[in-house]
Design an enzyme around this catalytic site. Sequence first.
Site, PDB file in Angstrom:
ATOM      1  N   SER A 116      10.517  45.082 -37.069  1.00  0.00           N
ATOM      2  CA  SER A 116      10.037  45.703 -36.996  1.00  0.00           C
ATOM      3  C   SER A 116      10.332  47.260 -37.420  1.00  0.00           C
ATOM      4  O   SER A 116      10.257  47.549 -38.941  1.00  0.00           O
ATOM      5  CB  SER A 116       9.488  46.537 -35.311  1.00  0.00           C
ATOM      6  OG  SER A 116       9.059  47.409 -35.317  1.00  0.00           O
TER       7      SER A 116
ATOM      8  N   ASP B 170      -0.458  39.611 -35.355  1.00  0.00           N
ATOM      9  CA  ASP B 170       0.436  40.542 -34.721  1.00  0.00           C
ATOM     10  C   ASP B 170      -0.705  42.327 -35.003  1.00  0.00           C
ATOM     11  O   ASP B 170      -1.254  42.990 -36.179  1.00  0.00           O
ATOM     12  CB  ASP B 170       1.329  40.762 -36.281  1.00  0.00           C
ATOM     13  CG  ASP B 170       2.028  42.100 -35.977  1.00  0.00           C
ATOM     14  OD1 ASP B 170       1.856  42.877 -34.878  1.00  0.00           O
ATOM     15  OD2 ASP B 170       3.478  42.201 -36.282  1.00  0.00           O
TER      16      ASP B 170
ATOM     17  N   HIS C  75       3.706  39.843 -32.869  1.00  0.00           N
ATOM     18  CA  HIS C  75       4.654  41.072 -33.424  1.00  0.00           C
ATOM     19  C   HIS C  75       5.776  40.760 -32.945  1.00  0.00           C
ATOM     20  O   HIS C  75       7.054  40.775 -34.224  1.00  0.00           O
ATOM     21  CB  HIS C  75       4.237  42.148 -32.799  1.00  0.00           C
ATOM     22  CG  HIS C  75       5.344  43.689 -33.040  1.00  0.00           C
ATOM     23  ND1 HIS C  75       5.251  43.526 -34.691  1.00  0.00           N
ATOM     24  CD2 HIS C  75       6.156  43.453 -33.242  1.00  0.00           C
ATOM     25  CE1 HIS C  75       6.258  44.642 -34.852  1.00  0.00           C
ATOM     26  NE2 HIS C  75       7.091  44.996 -33.636  1.00  0.00           N
TER      27      HIS C  75
END
Length: 259
Positions: free
Chosen positions: A113, A206, A236
């Site tokens: 991320s 996501d 995600h």
Amino acid sequence: MTDIPMPDPAPLAYFDPGDGRKIAYRARARHPEVTGPTLLFLPGYASDMEGTKAVEIDRFAAAAGLSYVRFDYSGTGSSGGDFADGTLDRWLDEILSIIDLLIDGKVILVGSSMGGWLALHAALNRPDRVAAVVGIAAAPDFTDWGYTPEQRQSLVDTARFETPDPTGGPPRVTHARFVASGTALRILHSPIAIDCPVRLIHGDKDEEVPVGVPFKLLDSIHSGDVQLTLIKWGTHRLSEPHEIEAILRTIAVLAERLS
């Protein structure tokens, strides 16, 4: 993956990048008969080195005999400091200090991320040291596109906003100075002069990082060796067993090729 026993974790240690910060890390040594780059895991926003992906990569590195470093940004996990002081440039400085002070030779950066965003900047800052980048649900420029109108208004009114913690802990607080640091480190608005191999792994469901983001990276990174793995129904977190397997397989191929 599940057939590999969980190794004892590397001991918790601390280092100071030069200004009194107390940065926690765990470093697993390479097996004497194994060559190749060190794996360095970069957590996401408000995450730490004890998360599922960081630990599963540790399990893999131990079984493969690879050198592996995972750490906590200042103000998170076991590191010292206040999370409210965290900014992207501050945490990038910590990554570069780890590369410079704790690791010998080449590095494969594995960023989750926000860590994927920082991995790209680390590769730009240390092109002679970074052998490859793996972005797991990489979120470059999320301070541009990742907030609701209400959150942005709260930043204007109070210089902060809160979001619920998915684990049930205290709310996460995002400060205006963190958002400002993201504006300064935007990377998607121009070509990205990275020439090493880059691997992007993303879930098609996501809801935090739109699937268009990795496609934009695919187009923007200069390297001719950029690959995107899109995982059907992946969210995600990308922490399901088959998703972890895809991540580890990607790292294994890179490590073998670059050894």
